[in-house]
Design a protein around this motif. Structure first.
Motif, mmCIF file in Angstrom:
data_model
loop_
_atom_site.group_PDB
_atom_site.id
_atom_site.type_symbol
_atom_site.label_atom_id
_atom_site.label_comp_id
_atom_site.label_asym_id
_atom_site.label_seq_id
_atom_site.Cartn_x
_atom_site.Cartn_y
_atom_site.Cartn_z
ATOM 1 N N GLY A 132 0.837 -1.200 0.000
ATOM 2 C CA GLY A 132 0.000 0.000 0.000
ATOM 3 C C GLY A 132 0.864 1.239 0.000
ATOM 4 O O GLY A 132 2.065 1.185 -0.296
ATOM 5 N N LEU A 133 0.273 2.379 0.332
ATOM 6 C CA LEU A 133 1.030 3.638 0.347
ATOM 7 C C LEU A 133 2.212 3.516 1.301
ATOM 8 O O LEU A 133 2.087 2.979 2.402
ATOM 9 N N GLY A 134 3.369 3.999 0.873
ATOM 10 C CA GLY A 134 4.585 3.890 1.680
ATOM 11 C C GLY A 134 5.421 2.672 1.350
ATOM 12 O O GLY A 134 6.532 2.528 1.856
ATOM 13 N N VAL A 186 8.386 6.314 0.403
ATOM 14 C CA VAL A 186 8.895 4.934 0.531
ATOM 15 C C VAL A 186 9.369 4.726 1.966
ATOM 16 O O VAL A 186 10.385 5.270 2.380
ATOM 17 N N ARG A 187 8.595 3.952 2.730
ATOM 18 C CA ARG A 187 8.955 3.675 4.132
ATOM 19 C C ARG A 187 9.454 2.245 4.320
ATOM 20 O O ARG A 187 10.085 1.936 5.314
ATOM 21 N N ARG A 188 9.123 1.361 3.370
ATOM 22 C CA ARG A 188 9.689 0.010 3.401
ATOM 23 C C ARG A 188 9.744 -0.528 1.978
ATOM 24 O O ARG A 188 8.967 -0.117 1.114
ATOM 25 N N VAL A 189 10.690 -1.430 1.777
ATOM 26 C CA VAL A 189 10.925 -2.000 0.450
ATOM 27 C C VAL A 189 10.743 -3.510 0.520
ATOM 28 O O VAL A 189 11.367 -4.180 1.350
ATOM 29 N N PHE A 190 9.864 -4.048 -0.329
ATOM 30 C CA PHE A 190 9.732 -5.498 -0.491
ATOM 31 C C PHE A 190 10.732 -5.936 -1.548
ATOM 32 O O PHE A 190 10.769 -5.369 -2.642
ATOM 33 N N LEU A 191 11.547 -6.926 -1.227
ATOM 34 C CA LEU A 191 12.600 -7.394 -2.124
ATOM 35 C C LEU A 191 12.201 -8.759 -2.666
ATOM 36 O O LEU A 191 12.035 -9.718 -1.894
#
Length: 482
Positions: free
Chosen positions: A242-244, A383-388
Protein backbone atom coordinates in the motif's frame (compact mmCIF):
# COMPACT_ATOMS: atom_id res chain seq x y z
CA UNK A 1 -16.91 -18.72 4.98
CA UNK A 2 -16.52 -19.09 1.23
CA UNK A 3 -13.77 -20.02 -1.15
CA UNK A 4 -12.43 -18.25 -4.23
CA UNK A 5 -9.77 -19.10 -6.80
CA UNK A 6 -6.96 -17.08 -8.31
CA UNK A 7 -5.56 -18.13 -11.67
CA UNK A 8 -2.20 -16.84 -12.88
CA UNK A 9 -1.31 -17.53 -16.52
CA UNK A 10 2.39 -16.65 -16.68
CA UNK A 11 4.58 -16.89 -19.82
CA UNK A 12 5.37 -20.56 -19.05
CA UNK A 13 2.59 -22.07 -16.94
CA UNK A 14 -0.78 -21.72 -15.24
CA UNK A 15 -0.88 -21.66 -11.45
CA UNK A 16 -4.18 -21.81 -9.54
CA UNK A 17 -4.68 -21.18 -5.82
CA UNK A 18 -7.93 -21.74 -3.94
CA UNK A 19 -8.24 -19.41 -0.96
CA UNK A 20 -10.49 -18.77 2.02
CA UNK A 21 -12.42 -15.55 1.27
CA UNK A 22 -12.03 -14.17 4.81
CA UNK A 23 -8.36 -14.81 5.59
CA UNK A 24 -6.72 -15.50 2.23
CA UNK A 25 -5.33 -18.82 3.52
CA UNK A 26 -4.36 -21.05 0.55
CA UNK A 27 -6.42 -24.25 0.78
CA UNK A 28 -5.53 -26.01 -2.50
CA UNK A 29 -3.37 -25.36 -5.53
CA UNK A 30 -2.85 -26.60 -9.06
CA UNK A 31 -0.18 -26.20 -11.70
CA UNK A 32 0.36 -27.04 -15.38
CA UNK A 33 2.92 -25.87 -17.97
CA UNK A 34 1.67 -24.31 -21.21
CA UNK A 35 1.88 -26.86 -24.05
CA UNK A 36 4.19 -24.57 -26.06
CA UNK A 37 7.37 -25.62 -27.84
CA UNK A 38 10.52 -23.56 -27.31
CA UNK A 39 12.08 -22.05 -30.44
CA UNK A 40 14.99 -23.93 -32.02
CA UNK A 41 17.56 -21.56 -30.53
CA UNK A 42 16.09 -21.84 -27.00
CA UNK A 43 14.33 -19.10 -25.04
CA UNK A 44 10.64 -18.25 -25.15
CA UNK A 45 8.51 -18.02 -28.27
CA UNK A 46 7.39 -14.58 -29.45
CA UNK A 47 4.13 -15.96 -30.89
CA UNK A 48 1.78 -18.25 -28.94
CA UNK A 49 -1.62 -19.70 -29.80
CA UNK A 50 -3.77 -18.52 -26.87
CA UNK A 51 -5.55 -21.88 -26.87
CA UNK A 52 -2.38 -23.16 -25.11
CA UNK A 53 -3.32 -20.97 -22.13
CA UNK A 54 -6.78 -22.56 -22.00
CA UNK A 55 -5.36 -26.08 -22.25
CA UNK A 56 -2.97 -25.58 -19.32
CA UNK A 57 -5.76 -23.87 -17.34
CA UNK A 58 -7.94 -26.95 -17.80
CA UNK A 59 -5.10 -29.23 -16.73
CA UNK A 60 -4.20 -27.11 -13.68
CA UNK A 61 -7.86 -27.11 -12.59
CA UNK A 62 -8.18 -30.90 -12.87
CA UNK A 63 -9.05 -33.29 -10.05
CA UNK A 64 -11.92 -31.19 -8.71
CA UNK A 65 -9.64 -28.31 -7.70
CA UNK A 66 -12.38 -25.70 -8.24
CA UNK A 67 -15.12 -27.61 -6.42
CA UNK A 68 -17.12 -25.24 -4.22
CA UNK A 69 -15.40 -22.13 -5.57
CA UNK A 70 -17.75 -19.13 -5.81
CA UNK A 71 -15.60 -16.69 -7.79
CA UNK A 72 -12.45 -16.69 -9.92
CA UNK A 73 -9.91 -13.94 -10.53
CA UNK A 74 -7.49 -14.02 -13.46
CA UNK A 75 -3.94 -12.67 -13.62
CA UNK A 76 -1.86 -13.10 -16.76
CA UNK A 77 1.42 -12.15 -18.35
CA UNK A 78 1.55 -8.52 -19.36
CA UNK A 79 2.27 -7.14 -22.83
CA UNK A 80 0.67 -10.10 -24.65
CA UNK A 81 -1.70 -8.80 -27.30
CA UNK A 82 -4.39 -11.01 -28.90
CA UNK A 83 -5.68 -9.58 -32.21
CA UNK A 84 -9.18 -10.80 -33.10
CA UNK A 85 -11.29 -10.40 -36.24
CA UNK A 86 -14.86 -9.06 -36.23
CA UNK A 87 -16.19 -12.56 -35.31
CA UNK A 88 -13.85 -12.89 -32.32
CA UNK A 89 -11.44 -15.38 -33.93
CA UNK A 90 -7.70 -14.92 -33.56
CA UNK A 91 -6.17 -13.24 -36.61
CA UNK A 92 -2.69 -14.57 -35.76
CA UNK A 93 -1.03 -16.08 -32.66
CA UNK A 94 -0.78 -13.79 -29.63
CA UNK A 95 2.36 -11.65 -29.62
CA UNK A 96 3.97 -12.09 -26.21
CA UNK A 97 6.94 -10.93 -24.13
CA UNK A 98 9.80 -8.58 -24.86
CA UNK A 99 9.97 -8.98 -28.61
CA UNK A 100 13.25 -7.95 -30.31
CA UNK A 101 11.46 -7.87 -33.66
CA UNK A 102 9.62 -4.75 -32.53
CA UNK A 103 12.54 -2.53 -31.45
CA UNK A 104 12.50 -0.59 -34.72
CA UNK A 105 8.71 -0.19 -34.44
CA UNK A 106 9.14 1.31 -30.95
CA UNK A 107 11.60 3.93 -32.22
CA UNK A 108 9.26 4.55 -35.17
CA UNK A 109 6.33 5.31 -32.87
CA UNK A 110 8.37 7.62 -30.63
CA UNK A 111 9.28 9.70 -33.69
CA UNK A 112 5.76 9.56 -35.18
CA UNK A 113 4.21 11.28 -32.13
CA UNK A 114 7.02 13.81 -31.72
CA UNK A 115 9.38 12.29 -29.16
CA UNK A 116 9.57 10.69 -25.72
CA UNK A 117 7.95 13.61 -23.89
CA UNK A 118 4.92 13.57 -26.20
CA UNK A 119 4.31 9.90 -25.31
CA UNK A 120 4.85 10.49 -21.58
CA UNK A 121 2.27 13.28 -21.67
CA UNK A 122 -0.19 11.19 -23.74
CA UNK A 123 -0.17 7.85 -21.89
CA UNK A 124 2.45 8.04 -19.13
CA UNK A 125 5.03 5.84 -20.86
CA UNK A 126 7.41 5.79 -23.81
CA UNK A 127 6.90 2.86 -26.24
CA UNK A 128 9.12 -0.14 -25.53
CA UNK A 129 9.60 -3.26 -27.65
CA UNK A 130 7.36 -5.37 -25.38
CA UNK A 131 4.31 -3.09 -25.33
CA UNK A 132 1.13 -3.89 -27.27
CA UNK A 133 1.13 -0.53 -29.09
CA UNK A 134 4.59 -1.32 -30.50
CA UNK A 135 3.53 -4.82 -31.56
CA UNK A 136 0.62 -3.28 -33.47
CA UNK A 137 3.04 -1.03 -35.36
CA UNK A 138 5.21 -4.06 -36.21
CA UNK A 139 2.16 -5.99 -37.45
CA UNK A 140 1.01 -3.07 -39.62
CA UNK A 141 4.47 -2.86 -41.22
CA UNK A 142 5.25 -6.60 -41.49
CA UNK A 143 1.85 -8.34 -41.72
CA UNK A 144 -0.43 -5.72 -43.32
CA UNK A 145 -3.17 -8.27 -44.15
CA UNK A 146 -3.37 -9.42 -40.52
CA UNK A 147 -3.37 -5.80 -39.37
CA UNK A 148 -6.25 -5.03 -41.74
CA UNK A 149 -8.31 -8.00 -40.46
CA UNK A 150 -7.82 -7.02 -36.82
CA UNK A 151 -11.07 -5.60 -35.44
CA UNK A 152 -10.76 -6.25 -31.68
CA UNK A 153 -7.76 -6.09 -29.33
CA UNK A 154 -7.49 -8.01 -26.06
CA UNK A 155 -4.65 -8.71 -23.65
CA UNK A 156 -3.99 -12.16 -22.17
CA UNK A 157 -6.09 -11.73 -19.02
CA UNK A 158 -8.92 -10.06 -20.99
CA UNK A 159 -9.00 -12.97 -23.44
CA UNK A 160 -9.01 -15.61 -20.67
CA UNK A 161 -11.82 -13.84 -18.76
CA UNK A 162 -13.81 -13.57 -22.01
CA UNK A 163 -13.32 -17.30 -22.70
CA UNK A 164 -14.32 -18.31 -19.14
CA UNK A 165 -17.53 -16.30 -19.56
CA UNK A 166 -18.37 -18.05 -22.84
CA UNK A 167 -17.24 -15.25 -25.22
CA UNK A 168 -20.00 -12.72 -24.44
CA UNK A 169 -20.64 -9.61 -26.54
CA UNK A 170 -19.24 -7.44 -23.75
CA UNK A 171 -15.46 -7.53 -23.40
CA UNK A 172 -13.80 -5.98 -20.35
CA UNK A 173 -10.43 -5.12 -18.89
CA UNK A 174 -9.06 -3.38 -15.78
CA UNK A 175 -7.05 -0.19 -15.25
CA UNK A 176 -3.88 -2.12 -14.40
CA UNK A 177 -3.79 -4.12 -17.61
CA UNK A 178 -4.92 -1.18 -19.76
CA UNK A 179 -2.17 1.06 -18.36
CA UNK A 180 0.55 -1.12 -19.90
CA UNK A 181 -0.81 -1.08 -23.46
CA UNK A 182 0.61 2.24 -24.61
CA UNK A 183 -2.85 3.42 -25.71
CA UNK A 184 -4.61 4.02 -22.34
CA UNK A 185 -3.67 6.80 -19.94
CA UNK A 186 -3.60 6.18 -16.18
CA UNK A 187 -3.68 9.97 -15.66
CA UNK A 188 -6.93 10.55 -17.58
CA UNK A 189 -8.45 7.08 -17.17
CA UNK A 190 -9.22 6.92 -20.88
CA UNK A 191 -8.13 5.27 -24.12
CA UNK A 192 -6.24 7.07 -26.87
CA UNK A 193 -7.80 5.49 -29.99
CA UNK A 194 -5.71 7.86 -32.10
CA UNK A 195 -2.56 6.06 -30.88
CA UNK A 196 -4.04 2.67 -31.88
CA UNK A 197 -4.68 4.17 -35.32
CA UNK A 198 -1.15 5.61 -35.42
CA UNK A 199 0.23 2.13 -34.72
CA UNK A 200 -2.16 -0.18 -36.58
CA UNK A 201 -3.47 2.09 -39.33
CA UNK A 202 -7.16 1.97 -38.37
CA UNK A 203 -9.56 1.99 -35.42
CA UNK A 204 -10.54 -1.20 -33.53
CA UNK A 205 -12.85 -2.22 -30.69
CA UNK A 206 -11.19 -2.03 -27.27
CA UNK A 207 -12.42 -3.70 -24.06
CA UNK A 208 -14.44 -1.66 -21.58
CA UNK A 209 -12.36 -0.63 -18.55
CA UNK A 210 -14.32 -1.48 -15.40
CA UNK A 211 -13.63 -0.88 -11.69
CA UNK A 212 -11.26 -2.94 -9.50
CA UNK A 213 -14.10 -4.51 -7.52
CA UNK A 214 -16.43 -5.02 -10.50
CA UNK A 215 -17.31 -8.44 -11.85
CA UNK A 216 -16.65 -9.07 -15.55
CA UNK A 217 -19.66 -11.38 -15.48
CA UNK A 218 -21.04 -14.71 -14.32
CA UNK A 219 -20.65 -18.08 -16.03
CA UNK A 220 -23.79 -20.07 -16.97
CA UNK A 221 -23.06 -22.20 -13.86
CA UNK A 222 -23.26 -19.10 -11.65
CA UNK A 223 -19.52 -18.67 -11.05
CA UNK A 224 -18.56 -15.00 -10.70
CA UNK A 225 -15.50 -13.88 -12.69
CA UNK A 226 -13.77 -10.71 -11.53
CA UNK A 227 -12.22 -8.19 -13.91
CA UNK A 228 -8.70 -9.69 -13.84
CA UNK A 229 -5.40 -7.81 -14.13
CA UNK A 230 -1.76 -8.05 -15.24
CA UNK A 231 0.78 -10.13 -13.32
CA UNK A 232 2.64 -7.13 -11.86
CA UNK A 233 -0.55 -5.61 -10.44
CA UNK A 234 -1.79 -8.99 -9.20
CA UNK A 235 1.51 -9.72 -7.41
CA UNK A 236 1.45 -6.29 -5.73
CA UNK A 237 -2.15 -6.95 -4.63
CA UNK A 238 -1.23 -10.46 -3.40
CA UNK A 239 1.67 -9.05 -1.36
CA UNK A 240 -0.69 -6.52 0.16
CA UNK A 241 1.45 -3.46 -0.57
CA UNK A 242 0.00 0.00 0.00
CA UNK A 243 1.03 3.64 0.35
CA UNK A 244 4.58 3.89 1.68
CA UNK A 245 5.60 0.55 0.14
CA UNK A 246 7.91 -0.10 -2.79
CA UNK A 247 8.75 -3.40 -4.48
CA UNK A 248 12.25 -4.04 -5.82
CA UNK A 249 12.27 -7.03 -8.16
CA UNK A 250 15.57 -8.78 -8.85
CA UNK A 251 15.50 -10.53 -12.21
CA UNK A 252 18.20 -10.43 -14.90
CA UNK A 253 17.04 -6.83 -15.14
CA UNK A 254 15.52 -5.02 -12.17
CA UNK A 255 12.42 -2.98 -11.47
CA UNK A 256 11.26 -0.67 -8.71
CA UNK A 257 7.58 0.14 -8.28
CA UNK A 258 5.62 1.86 -5.55
CA UNK A 259 2.01 2.63 -4.70
CA UNK A 260 1.13 6.30 -5.23
CA UNK A 261 -2.18 8.18 -5.14
CA UNK A 262 -1.72 9.85 -8.53
CA UNK A 263 -0.24 9.17 -11.97
CA UNK A 264 3.26 10.54 -12.52
CA UNK A 265 4.04 12.07 -15.91
CA UNK A 266 7.77 11.87 -16.59
CA UNK A 267 9.08 13.52 -19.75
CA UNK A 268 12.38 11.64 -19.57
CA UNK A 269 10.51 8.34 -19.90
CA UNK A 270 12.30 6.80 -16.90
CA UNK A 271 9.00 6.38 -15.02
CA UNK A 272 6.27 4.22 -16.53
CA UNK A 273 2.93 5.36 -15.11
CA UNK A 274 0.98 2.15 -14.53
CA UNK A 275 -2.27 1.78 -12.59
CA UNK A 276 -2.63 -0.83 -9.85
CA UNK A 277 -5.43 -3.30 -9.07
CA UNK A 278 -7.06 -1.16 -6.36
CA UNK A 279 -7.75 2.21 -7.99
CA UNK A 280 -4.35 3.68 -7.06
CA UNK A 281 -1.24 4.11 -9.23
CA UNK A 282 1.90 2.04 -9.63
CA UNK A 283 4.80 4.07 -11.06
CA UNK A 284 7.61 1.76 -12.23
CA UNK A 285 11.29 2.45 -12.92
CA UNK A 286 13.33 -0.26 -14.66
CA UNK A 287 17.04 -1.00 -14.69
CA UNK A 288 18.53 -3.28 -17.35
CA UNK A 289 21.20 -4.71 -15.05
CA UNK A 290 20.35 -6.58 -11.86
CA UNK A 291 21.14 -10.30 -11.43
CA UNK A 292 22.98 -10.34 -14.79
CA UNK A 293 25.60 -8.18 -12.98
CA UNK A 294 26.03 -10.91 -10.36
CA UNK A 295 26.19 -13.69 -12.95
CA UNK A 296 28.83 -11.78 -14.89
CA UNK A 297 30.93 -11.27 -11.75
CA UNK A 298 30.63 -14.95 -10.81
CA UNK A 299 31.83 -16.00 -14.29
CA UNK A 300 34.71 -13.51 -14.17
CA UNK A 301 35.81 -14.89 -10.80
CA UNK A 302 35.40 -18.51 -11.91
CA UNK A 303 32.65 -19.23 -9.37
CA UNK A 304 30.01 -21.90 -10.02
CA UNK A 305 26.94 -20.02 -8.70
CA UNK A 306 25.57 -16.90 -7.02
CA UNK A 307 25.69 -18.52 -3.57
CA UNK A 308 29.49 -18.80 -3.92
CA UNK A 309 29.69 -15.17 -5.07
CA UNK A 310 27.66 -14.13 -2.02
CA UNK A 311 29.90 -16.11 0.35
CA UNK A 312 32.97 -14.46 -1.17
CA UNK A 313 31.43 -10.96 -0.98
CA UNK A 314 30.71 -11.44 2.74
CA UNK A 315 34.51 -11.65 3.31
CA UNK A 316 34.81 -8.02 2.17
CA UNK A 317 33.45 -4.93 3.94
CA UNK A 318 30.96 -2.18 2.96
CA UNK A 319 32.49 0.00 0.27
CA UNK A 320 34.52 -2.92 -1.17
CA UNK A 321 37.84 -1.25 -0.22
CA UNK A 322 37.06 1.60 -2.62
CA UNK A 323 36.06 -0.55 -5.60
CA UNK A 324 32.98 0.79 -7.41
CA UNK A 325 31.19 -1.06 -10.21
CA UNK A 326 28.78 0.89 -12.43
CA UNK A 327 26.82 -2.17 -13.58
CA UNK A 328 25.73 -0.89 -17.00
CA UNK A 329 26.68 -4.13 -18.75
CA UNK A 330 23.80 -4.07 -21.27
CA UNK A 331 23.62 -0.31 -21.55
CA UNK A 332 21.10 1.15 -19.10
CA UNK A 333 17.59 2.58 -18.92
CA UNK A 334 17.98 4.27 -15.52
CA UNK A 335 19.98 6.40 -16.13
CA UNK A 336 19.15 6.50 -19.84
CA UNK A 337 22.49 5.32 -21.30
CA UNK A 338 21.48 2.76 -23.94
CA UNK A 339 24.91 2.47 -25.60
CA UNK A 340 27.25 2.62 -22.61
CA UNK A 341 29.22 -0.16 -20.90
CA UNK A 342 30.01 -0.98 -17.28
CA UNK A 343 32.81 0.76 -15.35
CA UNK A 344 35.08 -0.56 -12.61
CA UNK A 345 36.68 2.30 -10.65
CA UNK A 346 38.83 2.66 -7.54
CA UNK A 347 41.45 0.02 -8.38
CA UNK A 348 44.32 0.13 -5.90
CA UNK A 349 46.76 -2.56 -4.94
CA UNK A 350 44.90 -3.33 -1.69
CA UNK A 351 41.48 -3.48 -3.42
CA UNK A 352 42.59 -6.01 -6.06
CA UNK A 353 41.18 -9.05 -4.31
CA UNK A 354 38.41 -11.37 -5.43
CA UNK A 355 36.22 -10.71 -2.37
CA UNK A 356 36.23 -6.93 -2.99
CA UNK A 357 35.18 -7.38 -6.62
CA UNK A 358 32.41 -9.77 -5.49
CA UNK A 359 31.18 -7.20 -2.93
CA UNK A 360 31.40 -4.40 -5.54
CA UNK A 361 29.10 -6.42 -7.85
CA UNK A 362 26.41 -6.65 -5.15
CA UNK A 363 26.81 -3.01 -4.15
CA UNK A 364 26.79 -1.87 -7.79
CA UNK A 365 23.58 -3.77 -8.52
CA UNK A 366 21.85 -2.46 -5.38
CA UNK A 367 23.11 1.12 -5.86
CA UNK A 368 21.71 1.02 -9.41
CA UNK A 369 18.33 0.00 -7.97
CA UNK A 370 18.67 2.65 -5.23
CA UNK A 371 19.12 5.20 -8.06
CA UNK A 372 15.83 3.94 -9.52
CA UNK A 373 14.20 4.22 -6.08
CA UNK A 374 15.47 7.81 -5.83
CA UNK A 375 13.84 8.66 -9.18
CA UNK A 376 10.49 7.85 -7.52
CA UNK A 377 11.37 9.55 -4.23
CA UNK A 378 12.40 12.64 -6.20
CA UNK A 379 8.84 12.82 -7.55
CA UNK A 380 7.27 12.77 -4.10
CA UNK A 381 6.66 9.02 -3.80
CA UNK A 382 6.70 8.02 -0.11
CA UNK A 383 8.89 4.93 0.53
CA UNK A 384 8.96 3.68 4.13
CA UNK A 385 9.69 0.01 3.40
CA UNK A 386 10.92 -2.00 0.45
CA UNK A 387 9.73 -5.50 -0.49
CA UNK A 388 12.60 -7.39 -2.12
CA UNK A 389 11.54 -10.10 -4.62
CA UNK A 390 13.40 -12.69 -6.69
CA UNK A 391 15.65 -15.65 -5.91
CA UNK A 392 18.67 -13.36 -5.41
CA UNK A 393 16.80 -11.65 -2.53
CA UNK A 394 17.63 -14.73 -0.44
CA UNK A 395 21.40 -14.28 -0.82
CA UNK A 396 23.17 -13.17 2.42
CA UNK A 397 25.21 -10.51 0.57
CA UNK A 398 21.98 -8.93 -0.78
CA UNK A 399 20.30 -9.00 2.63
CA UNK A 400 23.39 -7.53 4.32
CA UNK A 401 23.69 -4.58 1.93
CA UNK A 402 20.11 -3.76 0.83
CA UNK A 403 18.77 -2.08 4.02
CA UNK A 404 21.75 0.28 4.36
CA UNK A 405 21.82 1.15 0.63
CA UNK A 406 18.06 1.65 0.29
CA UNK A 407 18.03 3.54 3.59
CA UNK A 408 14.85 1.88 4.85
CA UNK A 409 13.31 -1.30 6.22
CA UNK A 410 13.58 -4.21 3.78
CA UNK A 411 11.02 -7.04 3.71
CA UNK A 412 11.94 -10.34 2.04
CA UNK A 413 8.70 -12.32 1.60
CA UNK A 414 8.80 -16.10 1.52
CA UNK A 415 8.44 -17.43 -2.04
CA UNK A 416 4.75 -17.85 -2.92
CA UNK A 417 2.41 -17.48 -5.90
CA UNK A 418 1.66 -13.83 -5.19
CA UNK A 419 0.11 -13.11 -8.59
CA UNK A 420 -2.34 -16.02 -8.18
CA UNK A 421 -3.05 -14.94 -4.59
CA UNK A 422 -3.68 -11.38 -5.82
CA UNK A 423 -6.11 -12.70 -8.44
CA UNK A 424 -7.93 -14.68 -5.72
CA UNK A 425 -8.10 -11.58 -3.49
CA UNK A 426 -9.63 -9.67 -6.39
CA UNK A 427 -12.21 -12.46 -6.82
CA UNK A 428 -13.07 -12.24 -3.10
CA UNK A 429 -13.48 -8.45 -3.43
CA UNK A 430 -15.79 -8.74 -6.45
CA UNK A 431 -17.79 -11.48 -4.71
CA UNK A 432 -18.15 -9.43 -1.50
CA UNK A 433 -19.08 -6.29 -3.45
CA UNK A 434 -21.74 -8.20 -5.43
CA UNK A 435 -23.20 -9.58 -2.18
CA UNK A 436 -23.05 -6.20 -0.42
CA UNK A 437 -20.65 -7.47 2.28
CA UNK A 438 -17.60 -5.50 1.02
CA UNK A 439 -17.18 -1.85 0.05
CA UNK A 440 -16.14 -1.32 -3.58
CA UNK A 441 -13.51 1.15 -2.30
CA UNK A 442 -11.87 -1.21 0.21
CA UNK A 443 -10.54 -4.67 -0.71
CA UNK A 444 -10.73 -7.57 1.75
CA UNK A 445 -8.01 -7.51 4.41
CA UNK A 446 -6.05 -10.74 4.09
CA UNK A 447 -3.18 -12.00 6.21
CA UNK A 448 0.07 -10.53 4.92
CA UNK A 449 2.92 -12.41 3.31
CA UNK A 450 5.18 -14.38 5.68
CA UNK A 451 8.43 -12.44 5.51
CA UNK A 452 11.91 -11.80 6.90
CA UNK A 453 12.22 -8.14 8.00
CA UNK A 454 15.61 -6.40 7.86
CA UNK A 455 16.37 -2.98 9.40
CA UNK A 456 19.23 -0.66 8.38
CA UNK A 457 19.92 0.08 12.07
CA UNK A 458 23.37 1.48 12.89
CA UNK A 459 24.62 0.85 9.34
CA UNK A 460 22.57 3.69 7.80
CA UNK A 461 25.53 6.11 7.80
CA UNK A 462 27.79 3.42 6.28
CA UNK A 463 25.24 2.82 3.55
CA UNK A 464 25.04 6.54 2.78
CA UNK A 465 28.84 6.65 2.40
CA UNK A 466 28.78 3.69 -0.02
CA UNK A 467 26.02 5.38 -2.04
CA UNK A 468 28.01 8.65 -2.16
CA UNK A 469 31.04 6.72 -3.42
CA UNK A 470 28.88 5.15 -6.17
CA UNK A 471 27.21 8.47 -7.12
CA UNK A 472 30.60 10.23 -7.32
CA UNK A 473 31.88 7.66 -9.82
CA UNK A 474 28.61 7.77 -11.81
CA UNK A 475 28.70 11.58 -12.01
CA UNK A 476 32.36 11.60 -13.01
CA UNK A 477 31.82 8.95 -15.71
CA UNK A 478 28.37 10.06 -16.94
CA UNK A 479 27.89 13.71 -15.85
CA UNK A 480 24.23 14.69 -15.41
CA UNK A 481 22.90 11.28 -16.50
CA UNK A 482 20.46 11.24 -13.57
Amino acid sequence: MGIVAGLDSSPDFTRIVVCDTDTGAVLRQGYAPHPVESPAGGGRPSDVDPQAWLLSLGEAAGGGLLEGVQAIGVSAQQNAVVPLDAQGNTVRPAMVGGDKRTQVAAADLVDALGGREAWAQAVGCVPQAAQPVTKLRWMARTEPENAQRTAILLQAHDWLVWQLLGRPVRRTTDRGGASGTGYWSAATGGYRPDLVELALGHQVMLPEVIGPADAAGTTPEGLLISVGTGETMAAAFGLGIGLGDAVVSLGASGSVMAVHPEALVDGSGMITALADATGMHLPVVTTLNAVRTLRGAAELLGLPDLESLSDLAMKSTPGSHGLVLLPYLEGERTPNLPHTAGTLAGLRRESMKAEHLARAAFEGMLCGLADALDVLRGRGVDVRRVFLLGQAAELPAVQAAAPMLFGTQVVVPQPADYAAIGAARQAAWALGASQGTLDVRNPPVWQGAVAHVLEPGDELAVGQAVRQQFVAVREQTHPGAL
